[in-house]
Scaffold this active site. Sequence first.
Site: not given
Ligand code: F0G
Length: 471
Positions: A85, A137-138, A227, A229, A270, A462
């Site tokens: 832990y 990102f959304d 960000d 990713a 990613k 969606h």
């Molecule tokens: N930032 C970016 C640029 C992303 O593409 C994503 C996720 C996230 C943050 C959030 O990360 O999914 O680990 O919580 N993108 C996925 C996609 C879901 O299909 O593009 P997460």
Amino acid sequence: MKKAEKNEMGIDDDAEIFAPPYKTKVVEEICLIPKKERIKKLKENGFNVFNLDAEDIFIDLLTDSGTGAMSDKQWAGVMRGDESYAGSKSFKRMKKAIQDITGFKYVLPVHQGRGAEQVFDELMIKAGQVVPGNAHFDTTKAHIEYVNGRAIDCTIAETLDTEKHHPFKGNLNLQKLEKSLNENKDNVAYVLITITCNTVGGQPVSMENIKKTAEIVKKYNVLLFFDGARFAENAYFIKKREQGYQKKTMREIVKEMMDCVDGMLMSAKKDAIVNMGGFIALRDGEIYKQLVPIAILREGFITYGGMNGRDMEALAQGMYEGIDERYLEYYVDNQVGYLGEELHKQGIPVIRPIGGHAVFIDVKKFLLHIPQSQFPSQALCCELYIEGGIRAVEIGTLLAGRNPDTGENIYPELELLRLTIPRRVYSKDHLDYVVKVITKVWKHRESIKGLEFVYEPPILRHFQATFKRIE
Ligand code: F0G
């Protein structure tokens, strides 16, 4: 991959250029159910591919997130996972890898990217503050808005022209950025650069743009974060496209990028090629100290943060594999780039240059006869499933949702369908199959019909909306 060297027979071994720098050790069965079944399943599931069972999909291009194939070394790490832990050895190894590659001293583990966003924004954003950046990102935007902040999009205008050639379509418009900083003096939470920029087509940000952004942000005494990713793909594009970087190693380019910012939020699903995981990495110990209690509350203790020990081992190894140039060349150029260029050769409208992790079809040009009010990208998405069992993802009117003030549909400038390529999963034969299916659909595009809602959920529509065809 390095240019092929002369082989023992004294000739260039061209075949090597296109061969993946790995071989397959484990396989997973996939099958194409009959077309009649596919039509039935789609109807039963309200013309929404999120509702389909994964076993009914032949080629799954929904996302590159958490869908990559781990390596033998990552799986070996899984066996080493220390599930203590507190004080896990696996956390130490993960932290060391992140420090080594990024140069950031402080590392907080989280379960995935949105976990990082939630923890970070709770501390960093006060109600009414703004977060300028390039097409957030959304989930990133949603988290900013959840704490009553506001995302300001400063992406360059070239992004909206899907055919215009620009090597770094993810770049920030520096005038727009400076204007937003000026207009919101003392009210800027931080600035966020998304590398590569998923929302506009997996497009990279140049080193020059990152450095200039950092200069401007410093002038206003504001903190700058990535960000990250898809940081490795961004670095690969810099090496390929930006003057002065051809001789630098991926490690050097990544370090140079990271040196410009105060930290990064990472969805490791990613570019660190793991199925689950993420982190916040920071230069500043004071911010880290303040984030710790929030992270413990939301994600778990600071040496696991929502991850298993075995996940952290895989992530540590994946950070190194994700920046391997031979792998990146194969994934970005010979898989994603290859698919995009093959579709382009057939006359199919795709965002060019091709992005890092996905090919984006420009649906406004693909389905000229379906207005945005009838969800053309979703209609095309359904057609790819019917024609070939392929699952893509809508990035258009359905995803954009409604204006909260007027209740009207938001009609985004770019109406896209994303074909996202999981890392190290599909072969060239699979990609050729995708090209064949989409070409077939392209030929009968005029027969495709628009969609209307049967059920529209109040938020994040969606994922769960259902439709019927407009006959
Ligand atoms: N930032 C970016 C640029 C992303 O593409 C994503 C996720 C996230 C943050 C959030 O990360 O999914 O680990 O919580 N993108 C996925 C996609 C879901 O299909 O593009 P997460």
